[in-house]
Design an enzyme around this catalytic site. Sequence first.
Site: not given
Ligand code: NAD
Ligand code: TYD
Length: 340
Positions: A126-128, A150, A154
């Site tokens: 992630t970019d985070e 988080y 990561k």
């Molecule tokens: P999500 O929370 O929707 O899904 C996570 C999945 O991982 C779920 O299906 C969960 O059951 C599974 N999981 C969790 N712990 C586990 C374990 N110990 N063993 C096996 N499976 C497990 O997440 P997402 O948003 O689809 O993100 C997927 C990946 O992309 C993550 O690694 C996240 O860090 C990365 N990512 C997400 C975003 C975003 O905006 N959502 C952005 C950049 C990177």
């Molecule tokens: P989020 O979807 O949790 O992603 P991330 O924190 O990983 O970027 O949040 C996106 C942005 O929205 C973040 O700046 C936090 C803000 N946010 C709110 O203001 N209220 C909320 O209830 C949530 C879930 C997020």
Amino acid sequence: MKNILVTGGAGFIGSAFVRYMVDKYPDYNIIVYDKLTYAGNLDNLLPIHDAPNYRFERGDIADETTVERVCTTHEIDTIVNFAAETHVDRSILDPHAFVHTDVVGVYILLETARRLGIERFHHVSTDEVYGSIPEGFFKETDPLEPNSPYAASKAGGEMMIRAYHVTYGLHTSVTRGSNTFGPYQYPEKLAPFFITEAIDDRPLPLYGDGMQVRDWLYVDDHAMAIDTALHQAPPGEIYNVGGEHEMHNIDVTRLILKLLDKPETLIRYVTDRPGHDRRYALTNGRMRQHFGWAPQTDFETAMKHTVQWYRDNEWWWRKIKSGEYLEYYKRQYGERLAGN
Ligand code: NAD
Ligand code: TYD
């Protein structure tokens, strides 16, 4: 590549990747390995449930015995790791599961890959991990300064990946994606949370002044970027994957309300998230130069499609918004919204 283990493939981005890969590569066997935590959902995989090149195995990536059994049974040659605890607010309430999955789990996958001689290991990050940037854009060689539990977990996982490449010569690659949105996203992240709350005319809790900036990436673009890196990245490489669409949270919120034809009076400014990163921004230079990859989707069109998907698929999200979800909602928003 023949037999690919997609860990976390029942989550939001993982399932989009699996639906895409099963269709695009009928010669690959796609085996999803997922613990099915609160965020994992087999409904996300229903569209490909009967595909002959798809299998599901339930398990924890930190459980060495099961990971090894599944890899051996399916003769896995490639791992793509999406499995993670992913929600920043939950990591602030309780970091434990984040270290378990995002650090120890990644280590167990790497160690299994090393022992079994698995050829390819791609990790979804992630970019985070970079932390916040007031202006300009992070590039892959910038230092990691994660701020939330988080992001720190990561970053920890990424450090193990680096070590396994340098020390043991494992063919690894990493993509660092920006804020992703689209259908099938668990309704705790900003976009699906606000869309589903607004459908029910409930308050939208915006943290702080709502002027934080995120770079929004459509989920199909993210899945395609991972496919590209998986097939083309040289060993040990890292690639930013940004949406090239920066927006303030307040503007994303206003757009969602506009698309739903709901009033802005639903917005509530609430107590900020501790350690809230102000701005995330990446350059896609490396993905563009190495592979000619760029995000294809127009942001407004994609958000419109996403809003429509949640309108049309209440069966998918209404059953999620019960039990554990309501407990979490109370812990996270109860006090914030009281008296608001
Ligand atoms: P999500 O929370 O929707 O899904 C996570 C999945 O991982 C779920 O299906 C969960 O059951 C599974 N999981 C969790 N712990 C586990 C374990 N110990 N063993 C096996 N499976 C497990 O997440 P997402 O948003 O689809 O993100 C997927 C990946 O992309 C993550 O690694 C996240 O860090 C990365 N990512 C997400 C975003 C975003 O905006 N959502 C952005 C950049 C990177
Ligand atoms: P989020 O979807 O949790 O992603 P991330 O924190 O990983 O970027 O949040 C996106 C942005 O929205 C973040 O700046 C936090 C803000 N946010 C709110 O203001 N209220 C909320 O209830 C949530 C879930 C997020």
